[in-house]
Design a protein around this motif. Structure first.
Motif, PDB file in Angstrom:
ATOM      1  N   THR A  81       0.838  -1.208   0.000  1.00  0.00           N
ATOM      2  CA  THR A  81       0.000   0.000   0.000  1.00  0.00           C
ATOM      3  C   THR A  81       0.869   1.252   0.000  1.00  0.00           C
ATOM      4  O   THR A  81       0.582   2.226  -0.696  1.00  0.00           O
ATOM      5  N   VAL A  82       1.936   1.213   0.789  1.00  0.00           N
ATOM      6  CA  VAL A  82       2.867   2.348   0.838  1.00  0.00           C
ATOM      7  C   VAL A  82       3.423   2.627  -0.560  1.00  0.00           C
ATOM      8  O   VAL A  82       3.506   3.779  -0.989  1.00  0.00           O
ATOM      9  N   LEU A  83       3.792   1.582  -1.264  1.00  0.00           N
ATOM     10  CA  LEU A  83       4.377   1.759  -2.595  1.00  0.00           C
ATOM     11  C   LEU A  83       3.397   2.396  -3.581  1.00  0.00           C
ATOM     12  O   LEU A  83       3.812   3.001  -4.570  1.00  0.00           O
ATOM     13  N   LEU A  84       2.107   2.282  -3.317  1.00  0.00           N
ATOM     14  CA  LEU A  84       1.110   2.888  -4.192  1.00  0.00           C
ATOM     15  C   LEU A  84       0.966   4.389  -3.967  1.00  0.00           C
ATOM     16  O   LEU A  84       0.537   5.109  -4.867  1.00  0.00           O
ATOM     17  N   CYS A  85       1.318   4.868  -2.766  1.00  0.00           N
ATOM     18  CA  CYS A  85       1.071   6.283  -2.489  1.00  0.00           C
ATOM     19  C   CYS A  85       2.308   7.082  -2.078  1.00  0.00           C
ATOM     20  O   CYS A  85       2.274   8.302  -2.111  1.00  0.00           O
ATOM     21  N   ASN A  86       3.395   6.431  -1.733  1.00  0.00           N
ATOM     22  CA  ASN A  86       4.606   7.149  -1.335  1.00  0.00           C
ATOM     23  C   ASN A  86       5.374   7.570  -2.581  1.00  0.00           C
ATOM     24  O   ASN A  86       5.565   6.781  -3.500  1.00  0.00           O
ATOM     25  N   SER A  87       5.822   8.818  -2.600  1.00  0.00           N
ATOM     26  CA  SER A  87       6.519   9.324  -3.782  1.00  0.00           C
ATOM     27  C   SER A  87       7.993   9.612  -3.517  1.00  0.00           C
ATOM     28  O   SER A  87       8.646  10.253  -4.347  1.00  0.00           O
ATOM     29  N   THR A  88       8.530   9.144  -2.391  1.00  0.00           N
ATOM     30  CA  THR A  88       9.943   9.411  -2.110  1.00  0.00           C
ATOM     31  C   THR A  88      10.772   8.156  -1.886  1.00  0.00           C
ATOM     32  O   THR A  88      11.980   8.181  -2.077  1.00  0.00           O
ATOM     33  N   LEU A  89      10.160   7.053  -1.494  1.00  0.00           N
ATOM     34  CA  LEU A  89      10.906   5.833  -1.207  1.00  0.00           C
ATOM     35  C   LEU A  89      11.529   5.284  -2.486  1.00  0.00           C
ATOM     36  O   LEU A  89      10.832   4.988  -3.451  1.00  0.00           O
ATOM     37  N   GLN A  90      12.864   5.178  -2.496  1.00  0.00           N
ATOM     38  CA  GLN A  90      13.585   4.721  -3.681  1.00  0.00           C
ATOM     39  C   GLN A  90      14.221   3.350  -3.503  1.00  0.00           C
ATOM     40  O   GLN A  90      14.450   2.648  -4.489  1.00  0.00           O
ATOM     41  N   ASN A  91      14.534   2.979  -2.280  1.00  0.00           N
ATOM     42  CA  ASN A  91      15.208   1.710  -2.002  1.00  0.00           C
ATOM     43  C   ASN A  91      14.538   1.022  -0.821  1.00  0.00           C
ATOM     44  O   ASN A  91      14.441   1.591   0.260  1.00  0.00           O
ATOM     45  N   LEU A  92      14.095  -0.203  -1.053  1.00  0.00           N
ATOM     46  CA  LEU A  92      13.425  -0.979  -0.015  1.00  0.00           C
ATOM     47  C   LEU A  92      14.102  -2.347   0.082  1.00  0.00           C
ATOM     48  O   LEU A  92      14.251  -3.034  -0.933  1.00  0.00           O
ATOM     49  N   THR A  93      14.513  -2.707   1.292  1.00  0.00           N
ATOM     50  CA  THR A  93      15.156  -3.996   1.519  1.00  0.00           C
ATOM     51  C   THR A  93      14.364  -4.782   2.544  1.00  0.00           C
ATOM     52  O   THR A  93      14.053  -4.272   3.617  1.00  0.00           O
ATOM     53  N   LEU A  94      14.039  -6.019   2.189  1.00  0.00           N
ATOM     54  CA  LEU A  94      13.400  -6.965   3.100  1.00  0.00           C
ATOM     55  C   LEU A  94      14.316  -8.174   3.136  1.00  0.00           C
ATOM     56  O   LEU A  94      14.489  -8.843   2.116  1.00  0.00           O
ATOM     57  N   GLN A  95      14.934  -8.437   4.285  1.00  0.00           N
ATOM     58  CA  GLN A  95      15.873  -9.549   4.373  1.00  0.00           C
ATOM     59  C   GLN A  95      15.515 -10.480   5.509  1.00  0.00           C
ATOM     60  O   GLN A  95      14.910 -10.065   6.496  1.00  0.00           O
ATOM     61  N   PRO A  96      15.947 -11.742   5.379  1.00  0.00           N
ATOM     62  CA  PRO A  96      15.660 -12.736   6.417  1.00  0.00           C
ATOM     63  C   PRO A  96      16.493 -12.496   7.654  1.00  0.00           C
ATOM     64  O   PRO A  96      17.520 -11.818   7.604  1.00  0.00           O
ATOM     65  N   PRO A  97      16.063 -13.075   8.779  1.00  0.00           N
ATOM     66  CA  PRO A  97      16.929 -13.063   9.951  1.00  0.00           C
ATOM     67  C   PRO A  97      18.215 -13.802   9.588  1.00  0.00           C
ATOM     68  O   PRO A  97      18.193 -14.722   8.777  1.00  0.00           O
ATOM     69  N   GLU A  98      19.330 -13.413  10.162  1.00  0.00           N
ATOM     70  CA  GLU A  98      20.619 -14.016   9.821  1.00  0.00           C
ATOM     71  C   GLU A  98      20.614 -15.527   9.990  1.00  0.00           C
ATOM     72  O   GLU A  98      21.134 -16.254   9.169  1.00  0.00           O
ATOM     73  N   GLU A  99      19.993 -16.028  11.056  1.00  0.00           N
ATOM     74  CA  GLU A  99      20.023 -17.470  11.291  1.00  0.00           C
ATOM     75  C   GLU A  99      19.218 -18.249  10.267  1.00  0.00           C
ATOM     76  O   GLU A  99      19.412 -19.426  10.083  1.00  0.00           O
ATOM     77  N   GLY A 100      18.311 -17.586   9.555  1.00  0.00           N
ATOM     78  CA  GLY A 100      17.500 -18.286   8.565  1.00  0.00           C
ATOM     79  C   GLY A 100      17.841 -17.901   7.141  1.00  0.00           C
ATOM     80  O   GLY A 100      17.171 -18.294   6.212  1.00  0.00           O
ATOM     81  N   ALA A 101      18.897 -17.127   6.974  1.00  0.00           N
ATOM     82  CA  ALA A 101      19.209 -16.585   5.652  1.00  0.00           C
ATOM     83  C   ALA A 101      19.419 -17.668   4.603  1.00  0.00           C
ATOM     84  O   ALA A 101      19.027 -17.504   3.467  1.00  0.00           O
ATOM     85  N   GLY A 102      20.008 -18.774   4.972  1.00  0.00           N
ATOM     86  CA  GLY A 102      20.261 -19.816   4.000  1.00  0.00           C
ATOM     87  C   GLY A 102      19.056 -20.701   3.742  1.00  0.00           C
ATOM     88  O   GLY A 102      19.022 -21.465   2.802  1.00  0.00           O
ATOM     89  N   GLU A 103      18.050 -20.627   4.594  1.00  0.00           N
ATOM     90  CA  GLU A 103      16.898 -21.517   4.495  1.00  0.00           C
ATOM     91  C   GLU A 103      15.685 -20.845   3.882  1.00  0.00           C
ATOM     92  O   GLU A 103      14.632 -21.438   3.780  1.00  0.00           O
ATOM     93  N   GLY A 104      15.772 -19.609   3.510  1.00  0.00           N
ATOM     94  CA  GLY A 104      14.598 -18.860   3.076  1.00  0.00           C
ATOM     95  C   GLY A 104      14.058 -18.090   4.267  1.00  0.00           C
ATOM     96  O   GLY A 104      14.246 -18.488   5.407  1.00  0.00           O
TER      97      GLY A 104
END
Length: 133
Positions: A81-104
């Motif tokens: 929803t934010v991506l539909l109305c925000n006009s300034t966000l240029q970089n968005l990162t969603l990453q796993p917790p470190e302990e689960g990074a290799g497992e998805g």
């Protein structure tokens, strides 16, 4: 005096409901913050991440947002929803917790379908330049 704080990194930080509310209000009311990172070790109460992410709907300064760690379906829906109305966000990162990074990074039994709303919103977003998942 004009606030000058531009970059905020939360590392191993505990967010109470009150701190989530305050952080959301700061982002809603306009601040000088352009980049904010919540690292893997940050903990939030139920709905805390959503409350903060929701504040980006009206924020006009943040260009970079990193959610490193658990992002559930409600966070992904809010960010879509934010991506539909925000006009300034240029970089968005969603990453796993470190302990689960290799497992998805989705909880066991969950599907990548949680990301579908984000991908669908990209068709209408004109400012996001980088999405990292």
């Amino acid at each position: 005096r004009t606030p000058t704080l531009r970059l905020v990194d939360f590392d191993d930080f505990y967010f109470s409901n009150e701190l989530c509310r305050v952080m959301a209000n700061i982002l809603k009311e306009g601040s000088s913050i352009i980049a904010i990172t919540f690292d893997n070790e940050c903990t939030f109460p139920d709905g805390g991440r959503v409350r903060i992410a929701n504040a980006l709907k009206t924020n006009a300064t943040v260009t970079d947002m990193d959610f490193l760690g658990d992002c559930d379906e409600s966070v992904c829906n809010t960010l879509a929803t934010v991506l539909l109305c925000n006009s300034t966000l240029q970089n968005l990162t969603l990453q796993p917790p470190e302990e689960g990074a290799g497992e998805g990074w989705l909880p066991e039994g969950a599907s990548g379908g949680w990301l579908c709303p984000i991908f669908l919103s990209l068709g209408m977003n004109t400012t996001l330049k980088r999405l990292s998942v």
